[in-house]
Design a protein around this motif. Structure first.
Motif, PDB file in Angstrom:
ATOM      1  N   ARG A 175       0.857  -1.193   0.000  1.00  0.00           N
ATOM      2  CA  ARG A 175       0.000   0.000   0.000  1.00  0.00           C
ATOM      3  C   ARG A 175       0.889   1.238   0.000  1.00  0.00           C
ATOM      4  O   ARG A 175       1.470   1.612   1.006  1.00  0.00           O
ATOM      5  CB  ARG A 175      -0.924   0.003   1.223  1.00  0.00           C
ATOM      6  CG  ARG A 175      -1.910  -1.147   1.202  1.00  0.00           C
ATOM      7  CD  ARG A 175      -2.677  -1.189   2.505  1.00  0.00           C
ATOM      8  NE  ARG A 175      -3.620  -0.079   2.604  1.00  0.00           N
ATOM      9  CZ  ARG A 175      -4.937  -0.230   2.680  1.00  0.00           C
ATOM     10  NH1 ARG A 175      -5.460  -1.439   2.651  1.00  0.00           N
ATOM     11  NH2 ARG A 175      -5.730   0.821   2.797  1.00  0.00           N
ATOM     12  N   ILE A 177       0.946   4.352   0.473  1.00  0.00           N
ATOM     13  CA  ILE A 177       0.131   5.439   1.003  1.00  0.00           C
ATOM     14  C   ILE A 177       0.903   6.370   1.925  1.00  0.00           C
ATOM     15  O   ILE A 177       0.417   7.433   2.276  1.00  0.00           O
ATOM     16  CB  ILE A 177      -1.098   4.879   1.749  1.00  0.00           C
ATOM     17  CG1 ILE A 177      -0.654   3.745   2.673  1.00  0.00           C
ATOM     18  CG2 ILE A 177      -2.119   4.339   0.793  1.00  0.00           C
ATOM     19  CD1 ILE A 177      -0.745   4.047   4.108  1.00  0.00           C
ATOM     20  N   SER A 180       0.983  10.299   1.693  1.00  0.00           N
ATOM     21  CA  SER A 180      -0.232  10.803   1.067  1.00  0.00           C
ATOM     22  C   SER A 180      -0.990  11.655   2.075  1.00  0.00           C
ATOM     23  O   SER A 180      -0.641  11.726   3.240  1.00  0.00           O
ATOM     24  CB  SER A 180      -1.109   9.634   0.609  1.00  0.00           C
ATOM     25  OG  SER A 180      -1.747   9.039   1.726  1.00  0.00           O
ATOM     26  N   ARG A 181      -2.059  12.281   1.630  1.00  0.00           N
ATOM     27  CA  ARG A 181      -2.836  13.139   2.522  1.00  0.00           C
ATOM     28  C   ARG A 181      -4.178  12.522   2.864  1.00  0.00           C
ATOM     29  O   ARG A 181      -5.028  13.178   3.441  1.00  0.00           O
ATOM     30  CB  ARG A 181      -3.026  14.508   1.878  1.00  0.00           C
ATOM     31  CG  ARG A 181      -1.683  15.172   1.566  1.00  0.00           C
ATOM     32  CD  ARG A 181      -1.817  16.618   1.234  1.00  0.00           C
ATOM     33  NE  ARG A 181      -0.503  17.208   1.045  1.00  0.00           N
ATOM     34  CZ  ARG A 181      -0.230  18.502   1.157  1.00  0.00           C
ATOM     35  NH1 ARG A 181      -1.194  19.337   1.473  1.00  0.00           N
ATOM     36  NH2 ARG A 181       0.982  18.967   0.963  1.00  0.00           N
ATOM     37  N   ASN A 182      -4.350  11.258   2.536  1.00  0.00           N
ATOM     38  CA  ASN A 182      -5.620  10.598   2.786  1.00  0.00           C
ATOM     39  C   ASN A 182      -5.625   9.995   4.187  1.00  0.00           C
ATOM     40  O   ASN A 182      -5.418   8.798   4.377  1.00  0.00           O
ATOM     41  CB  ASN A 182      -5.868   9.513   1.728  1.00  0.00           C
ATOM     42  CG  ASN A 182      -7.199   8.818   1.944  1.00  0.00           C
ATOM     43  OD1 ASN A 182      -8.076   9.319   2.663  1.00  0.00           O
ATOM     44  ND2 ASN A 182      -7.358   7.661   1.324  1.00  0.00           N
ATOM     45  N   ARG A 183      -5.877  10.831   5.175  1.00  0.00           N
ATOM     46  CA  ARG A 183      -5.893  10.356   6.557  1.00  0.00           C
ATOM     47  C   ARG A 183      -7.046   9.402   6.830  1.00  0.00           C
ATOM     48  O   ARG A 183      -7.069   8.712   7.850  1.00  0.00           O
ATOM     49  CB  ARG A 183      -5.962  11.542   7.513  1.00  0.00           C
ATOM     50  CG  ARG A 183      -4.714  12.406   7.506  1.00  0.00           C
ATOM     51  CD  ARG A 183      -4.821  13.558   8.484  1.00  0.00           C
ATOM     52  NE  ARG A 183      -3.592  14.336   8.518  1.00  0.00           N
ATOM     53  CZ  ARG A 183      -2.542  14.064   9.285  1.00  0.00           C
ATOM     54  NH1 ARG A 183      -2.597  13.023  10.101  1.00  0.00           N
ATOM     55  NH2 ARG A 183      -1.471  14.819   9.255  1.00  0.00           N
ATOM     56  N   ASP A 185      -7.623   6.767   5.180  1.00  0.00           N
ATOM     57  CA  ASP A 185      -7.180   5.406   4.907  1.00  0.00           C
ATOM     58  C   ASP A 185      -6.728   4.780   6.218  1.00  0.00           C
ATOM     59  O   ASP A 185      -5.893   5.341   6.930  1.00  0.00           O
ATOM     60  CB  ASP A 185      -6.022   5.424   3.903  1.00  0.00           C
ATOM     61  CG  ASP A 185      -5.673   4.039   3.395  1.00  0.00           C
ATOM     62  OD1 ASP A 185      -5.512   3.123   4.228  1.00  0.00           O
ATOM     63  OD2 ASP A 185      -5.558   3.873   2.173  1.00  0.00           O
ATOM     64  N   TYR A 188      -3.047   4.730   6.586  1.00  0.00           N
ATOM     65  CA  TYR A 188      -2.365   5.985   6.240  1.00  0.00           C
ATOM     66  C   TYR A 188      -1.056   6.141   7.000  1.00  0.00           C
ATOM     67  O   TYR A 188      -0.037   6.551   6.436  1.00  0.00           O
ATOM     68  CB  TYR A 188      -3.287   7.169   6.558  1.00  0.00           C
ATOM     69  CG  TYR A 188      -2.595   8.505   6.650  1.00  0.00           C
ATOM     70  CD1 TYR A 188      -2.304   9.240   5.504  1.00  0.00           C
ATOM     71  CD2 TYR A 188      -2.227   9.034   7.891  1.00  0.00           C
ATOM     72  CE1 TYR A 188      -1.651  10.465   5.596  1.00  0.00           C
ATOM     73  CE2 TYR A 188      -1.582  10.248   7.985  1.00  0.00           C
ATOM     74  CZ  TYR A 188      -1.290  10.963   6.835  1.00  0.00           C
ATOM     75  OH  TYR A 188      -0.642  12.171   6.932  1.00  0.00           O
ATOM     76  N   ASP A 193      -0.120   2.868  12.443  1.00  0.00           N
ATOM     77  CA  ASP A 193      -1.456   2.278  12.470  1.00  0.00           C
ATOM     78  C   ASP A 193      -1.385   0.801  12.832  1.00  0.00           C
ATOM     79  O   ASP A 193      -2.222   0.294  13.587  1.00  0.00           O
ATOM     80  CB  ASP A 193      -2.139   2.455  11.106  1.00  0.00           C
ATOM     81  CG  ASP A 193      -2.750   3.838  10.928  1.00  0.00           C
ATOM     82  OD1 ASP A 193      -2.989   4.519  11.946  1.00  0.00           O
ATOM     83  OD2 ASP A 193      -2.988   4.236   9.774  1.00  0.00           O
TER      84      ASP A 193
END
Length: 347
Positions: A175, A177, A180-183, A185, A188, A193
């Motif tokens: 992944r 990710i 990235s700015r997609n919190r 996910d 992320y 996590d």
């Protein structure tokens, strides 16, 4: 190069991940550990160091190899002591972290069976989807979400945590990710996590010892509010409370040793201690002259003056006082500093 021990000789070890881009941070981390009295091994996972950097660090640290063909972002390999079968009390530190006082009380707590970590600024982060994503044995419960930039625990008390953390990270190797700015996910934050999912499901709630947030400065804004009490010993405080670590963090914000940080440099505790840790006359590893640094971090009077100048100019750029005249002053100075930095790289 130092031989990597499977069993830490003192039962305690410090672990970080570094590549060529964060080499300066790794040098500062090493020196901060030694100046605050920690003589136990620092083990560095080589996630893309140059040959010269690897050799330099190897004189003072145990350097573990990492293959560029290994899947996943390097930070997902933070639980790498699992592959080395390392046992004992493990302290994980990000390579952009400065230790400002003894970690002995935390190590003692970890030796007693506590899993020690600071709460993350996003302390309520939670996803029920973690159970399926990470193959958790139980549904995750809501509790304080912690930061993985600093973590301490003993494999004597938690023999399964390190292998399970590695396995959870393996599940998200594919992944792309991180950064990235997609919190939104659930993966992320990558290794962080994965760690929290385990702490919220497979580890008893009372095993987690939350370290006081006020003893950790994280991010540029807190670094600016941190006072340096004793530059020699690295002692710092926030509103009178002694700090344990200063962590610059802040992806995708560039680090102070990168050219892209030019307009973000401030007169803060992290950057001021960084210069001291790279060039001090009492450090374990002085930053090698063969490695490049931007002008504001170079040793000597020019570097010190440049740091003050850049920090002062960036302070003027604050929105409340942004004026056309200030902008006209900034740009030529920035151009000159950038030219000086690039000229040094070319030499």
């Amino acid at each position: 190069m130092t031989t990597l021990p499977a069993l830490l000789p003192e039962g305690i070890g410090y672990f970080t991940v570094a590549d060529a881009e964060v080499f300066a941070g790794a040098v500062a981390l090493l020196n901060s550990l030694r100046l605050t009295g920690h003589r136990e091994p620092l083990v560095v996972l080589d996630a893309g160091l140059t040959g010269a950097q690897r050799e330099i660090l190897g004189r003072h640290c145990a350097v573990a190899p990492w293959s560029a063909e290994t899947p996943g972002h390097p930070t997902l390999h933070k639980p790498f002591p699992r592959l080395l079968r390392t046992e004992g009390t493990l302290v994980f530190l990000d390579s952009d972290l400065i230790v400002t006082r003894s970690l002995r009380p935390i190590v003692v707590a970890a030796e007693a069976g506590n899993i020690c970590a600071f709460p993350d600024p996003d302390s309520s982060r939670f996803f029920s989807a973690w159970r399926e994503l990470f193959g958790l044995q139980n549904a995750p419960r809501r509790q304080t979400y912690v930061s993985a930039h600093f973590l301490a625990f003993s494999t004597d008390h938690w023999p399964d945590l390190l292998p399970r953390w590695w396995e959870a990270c393996e599940l998200i190797f594919d992944r792309a990710i991180l950064g990235s700015r997609n919190r939104g996910d659930p993966a992320y934050a990558g290794d962080q996590d994965a760690l929290n999912a385990l702490l919220m499901s497979e580890v008893p709630r009372d095993a987690l010892k939350l370290l006081p947030a006020r003893e950790r400065a994280t991010g540029p804004s807190q670094a600016r509010s941190t006072s340096i009490i004793d530059r020699r010993s690295l002692a710092c405080a926030i509103d009178g409370t002694p700090t344990t670590v200063i962590h610059i963090g802040g992806k995708p914000v560039p680090k102070p040793w990168q050219e892209e940080a030019l307009r973000r440099i401030r007169w803060d505790a992290y950057v001021r201690l960084l210069r001291r840790l790279l060039h001090g006359d009492d450090v374990t590893l002085r930053y090698p002259e063969t490695e490049r640094l931007p002008v504001w971090l170079r040793k000597g009077a020019l570097g010190a003056l440049s740091l003050r100048g850049v920090a002062a100019l960036n302070a003027v750029r604050a929105p409340a006082v942004r004026m056309a005249t200030a902008r006209r002053l900034h740009e030529p100075v920035y151009v000159w500093l950038r030219s000086a930095w690039r000229a040094r790289r070319a030499n």
